[in-house]
Write a protein that holds these residues in place. Structure first.
Motif, PDB file in Angstrom:
ATOM      1  N   ARG A   9       0.831  -1.062  -0.199  1.00  0.00           N
ATOM      2  CA  ARG A   9      -0.099  -0.103  -0.042  1.00  0.00           C
ATOM      3  C   ARG A   9       0.788   1.088  -0.098  1.00  0.00           C
ATOM      4  N   PHE A  10       1.782   1.365   0.708  1.00  0.00           N
ATOM      5  CA  PHE A  10       2.758   2.508   0.918  1.00  0.00           C
ATOM      6  C   PHE A  10       3.327   2.533  -0.453  1.00  0.00           C
ATOM      7  N   GLN A  11       3.800   1.467  -1.053  1.00  0.00           N
ATOM      8  CA  GLN A  11       4.603   1.664  -2.499  1.00  0.00           C
ATOM      9  C   GLN A  11       3.686   2.103  -3.392  1.00  0.00           C
ATOM     10  N   THR A  12       2.182   1.604  -3.501  1.00  0.00           N
ATOM     11  CA  THR A  12       1.256   2.036  -4.472  1.00  0.00           C
ATOM     12  C   THR A  12       1.000   3.643  -4.516  1.00  0.00           C
ATOM     13  N   LEU A  13       1.081   4.095  -2.974  1.00  0.00           N
ATOM     14  CA  LEU A  13       0.510   5.464  -2.858  1.00  0.00           C
ATOM     15  C   LEU A  13       1.749   6.448  -2.732  1.00  0.00           C
ATOM     16  N   GLU A  14       3.121   5.621  -3.087  1.00  0.00           N
ATOM     17  CA  GLU A  14       4.339   6.436  -3.028  1.00  0.00           C
ATOM     18  C   GLU A  14       4.316   7.039  -1.801  1.00  0.00           C
ATOM     19  N   LEU A  15       4.034   6.521  -0.437  1.00  0.00           N
ATOM     20  CA  LEU A  15       4.240   7.160   0.684  1.00  0.00           C
ATOM     21  C   LEU A  15       5.640   6.951   1.297  1.00  0.00           C
ATOM     22  N   ALA A  16       6.449   5.960   0.950  1.00  0.00           N
ATOM     23  CA  ALA A  16       7.682   5.475   1.617  1.00  0.00           C
ATOM     24  C   ALA A  16       8.889   5.858   0.936  1.00  0.00           C
ATOM     25  N   PRO A  17       9.932   6.037   1.735  1.00  0.00           N
ATOM     26  CA  PRO A  17      11.311   5.840   1.129  1.00  0.00           C
ATOM     27  C   PRO A  17      11.608   4.520   1.023  1.00  0.00           C
ATOM     28  N   PHE A  18      12.218   4.199  -0.043  1.00  0.00           N
ATOM     29  CA  PHE A  18      12.573   2.555  -0.450  1.00  0.00           C
ATOM     30  C   PHE A  18      13.820   2.531  -0.779  1.00  0.00           C
ATOM     31  N   ALA A  19      14.444   1.412  -0.368  1.00  0.00           N
ATOM     32  CA  ALA A  19      15.808   1.031  -0.809  1.00  0.00           C
ATOM     33  C   ALA A  19      15.657   0.465  -2.125  1.00  0.00           C
ATOM     34  N   VAL A  20      16.695   0.734  -3.200  1.00  0.00           N
ATOM     35  CA  VAL A  20      16.756   0.361  -4.429  1.00  0.00           C
ATOM     36  C   VAL A  20      17.972  -0.436  -4.585  1.00  0.00           C
ATOM     37  N   HIS A  21      17.763  -1.635  -4.442  1.00  0.00           N
ATOM     38  CA  HIS A  21      18.858  -2.667  -4.490  1.00  0.00           C
ATOM     39  C   HIS A  21      19.535  -2.996  -5.776  1.00  0.00           C
ATOM     40  N   SER A  22      18.978  -2.506  -6.937  1.00  0.00           N
ATOM     41  CA  SER A  22      19.622  -2.557  -8.347  1.00  0.00           C
ATOM     42  C   SER A  22      19.840  -1.049  -8.757  1.00  0.00           C
ATOM     43  N   PRO A  23      20.828  -0.591  -8.357  1.00  0.00           N
ATOM     44  CA  PRO A  23      20.797   1.006  -8.579  1.00  0.00           C
ATOM     45  C   PRO A  23      21.333   1.376  -9.813  1.00  0.00           C
ATOM     46  N   ALA A  24      21.878   0.468 -10.702  1.00  0.00           N
ATOM     47  CA  ALA A  24      22.699   0.791 -11.803  1.00  0.00           C
ATOM     48  C   ALA A  24      21.692   1.725 -12.512  1.00  0.00           C
ATOM     49  N   ALA A  25      20.320   1.588 -13.096  1.00  0.00           N
ATOM     50  CA  ALA A  25      19.663   2.260 -13.857  1.00  0.00           C
ATOM     51  C   ALA A  25      19.486   3.687 -13.595  1.00  0.00           C
ATOM     52  N   ILE A  26      19.127   3.905 -11.968  1.00  0.00           N
ATOM     53  CA  ILE A  26      19.092   5.251 -11.534  1.00  0.00           C
ATOM     54  C   ILE A  26      20.274   5.966 -11.678  1.00  0.00           C
ATOM     55  N   LEU A  27      21.488   5.251 -11.352  1.00  0.00           N
ATOM     56  CA  LEU A  27      22.812   5.878 -11.358  1.00  0.00           C
ATOM     57  C   LEU A  27      23.226   6.364 -12.919  1.00  0.00           C
ATOM     58  N   GLN A  28      23.033   5.547 -13.864  1.00  0.00           N
ATOM     59  CA  GLN A  28      23.141   5.927 -15.318  1.00  0.00           C
ATOM     60  C   GLN A  28      22.222   6.915 -15.895  1.00  0.00           C
ATOM     61  N   SER A  29      21.140   7.142 -15.201  1.00  0.00           N
ATOM     62  CA  SER A  29      20.224   8.105 -15.252  1.00  0.00           C
ATOM     63  C   SER A  29      20.622   9.654 -14.742  1.00  0.00           C
ATOM     64  N   LEU A  30      21.445   9.291 -13.576  1.00  0.00           N
ATOM     65  CA  LEU A  30      21.970  10.636 -12.845  1.00  0.00           C
ATOM     66  C   LEU A  30      23.220  11.158 -13.889  1.00  0.00           C
ATOM     67  N   VAL A  31      23.870  10.196 -14.502  1.00  0.00           N
ATOM     68  CA  VAL A  31      25.276  10.476 -15.095  1.00  0.00           C
ATOM     69  C   VAL A  31      24.696  11.106 -16.569  1.00  0.00           C
ATOM     70  N   SER A  32      23.608  10.678 -17.007  1.00  0.00           N
ATOM     71  CA  SER A  32      23.086  10.954 -18.396  1.00  0.00           C
ATOM     72  C   SER A  32      22.585  12.597 -18.383  1.00  0.00           C
ATOM     73  N   CYS A  33      21.892  12.869 -17.449  1.00  0.00           N
ATOM     74  CA  CYS A  33      21.102  14.010 -17.179  1.00  0.00           C
ATOM     75  C   CYS A  33      22.157  15.226 -16.689  1.00  0.00           C
ATOM     76  N   GLY A  34      23.310  14.799 -16.100  1.00  0.00           N
ATOM     77  CA  GLY A  34      24.273  15.847 -15.714  1.00  0.00           C
ATOM     78  C   GLY A  34      23.578  16.517 -14.631  1.00  0.00           C
ATOM     79  N   LEU A  35      22.875  16.049 -13.394  1.00  0.00           N
ATOM     80  CA  LEU A  35      22.377  16.661 -12.608  1.00  0.00           C
ATOM     81  C   LEU A  35      23.611  17.074 -11.445  1.00  0.00           C
ATOM     82  N   PHE A  36      23.195  18.122 -10.930  1.00  0.00           N
ATOM     83  CA  PHE A  36      24.325  18.478  -9.550  1.00  0.00           C
ATOM     84  C   PHE A  36      23.401  18.357  -8.295  1.00  0.00           C
ATOM     85  N   GLY A  37      24.155  17.738  -7.535  1.00  0.00           N
ATOM     86  CA  GLY A  37      23.777  17.459  -6.250  1.00  0.00           C
ATOM     87  C   GLY A  37      24.453  18.018  -5.179  1.00  0.00           C
TER      88      GLY A  37
END
Length: 241
Positions: A9-37
């Motif tokens: 239910r939390f995931q459906t409503l996007e209420l919760a922070p959650f661990a991403v156990h396969s982070p490669a796709a998100i990391l590559q997205s951060l690389v490609s968009c050149g986002l500063f943090g």
């Protein structure tokens, strides 16, 4: 409802922070968009943050660009805000490997949290949900009425004769309570201050200021409880109409 169903239910409503156990796709997205943090020693020391950019995600390590050499920390936390989520990226074994380049071990887990605008819920009208807080000036404590809550923050109304506080003020040791339930204490950062519904009333929007896991879990459960109660009240109102 068992714990697995509640988690879904939390995931459906996007209420919760959650661990991403396969982070490669998100990391590559951060690389490609050149986002500063922001790179900082940990979540409790945002004031020490340094602008950083993820420029490469290899199989065994990450490369970041930051104007700091050598890095003062062997472990750090990089925070990026792509789209509607906030990504917390732990950077272990951080070393300098070139001009403004930092290398760290590839993380086993990264954390992703929905931004506050994604989901908000109003507490039931009765009993009212109050926010106990301390004025940033250190004067008398506040006791405001909570307008809405999310896992990222809340908005509340207080009465004051003049603007109660500036944006970016920090409210320490806040607590939510409705008489039956009380949250753990937490800090808030003021994001917006505006006129309220009546004269002398102010509406304040605030974000959790580097919360501990227990306050996030507590607000997850509270948000879910408020949503269930509001839907039940709506059904009762529709049935009696």
């Amino acid at each position: 409802m068992d714990s697995a169903a509640l988690s879904n239910r939390f995931q459906t409503l996007e209420l919760a922070p959650f661990a991403v156990h396969s982070p490669a796709a998100i990391l590559q997205s951060l690389v490609s968009c050149g986002l500063f943090g922001q790179l900082m020693p940990d979540a409790q020391h945002a004031g020490l943050g340094i602008d950083c950019q993820l420029i490469e995600a290899r199989k065994d390590c990450l490369l970041l660009r930051a104007r700091i050499s050598p890095p003062p920390w062997r472990q750090a936390l990089a925070i990026f805000k792509p789209g509607r989520h906030i990504v917390h990226l732990p950077c272990a074994e951080l070393i300098a490997c070139g001009d403004e380049l930092l290398q760290c071990r590839f993380p086993e887990t990264i954390w992703q949290m929905p931004r506050r605008a994604l989901f908000r819920v109003a507490p039931p009208a009765a009993p009212p949900m109050r926010l106990k807080a301390h004025n940033p000036s250190g004067s008398t404590p506040w006791r405001g009425k909570t307008i809405d809550v999310s896992v990222g923050g809340l908005s509340f109304a207080i009465d004051a004769s003049q603007t109660p506080c500036p944006v970016d003020s920090i409210l320490p040791a806040c607590q939510l309570s409705d008489g039956n339930w009380s949250s753990p204490h937490f800090d808030l950062r003021i994001c917006s201050v505006g006129s309220g519904a009546s004269k002398g009333s102010w509406r304040i929007g605030a974000a959790l200021y580097y919360p501990e896991r227990d306050i996030i879990s507590s607000l997850q459960l509270a948000s879910y409880r408020f949503e269930v109660a509001n839907r039940a009240n709506s059904r009762l109102a529709s049935g009696s109409a």
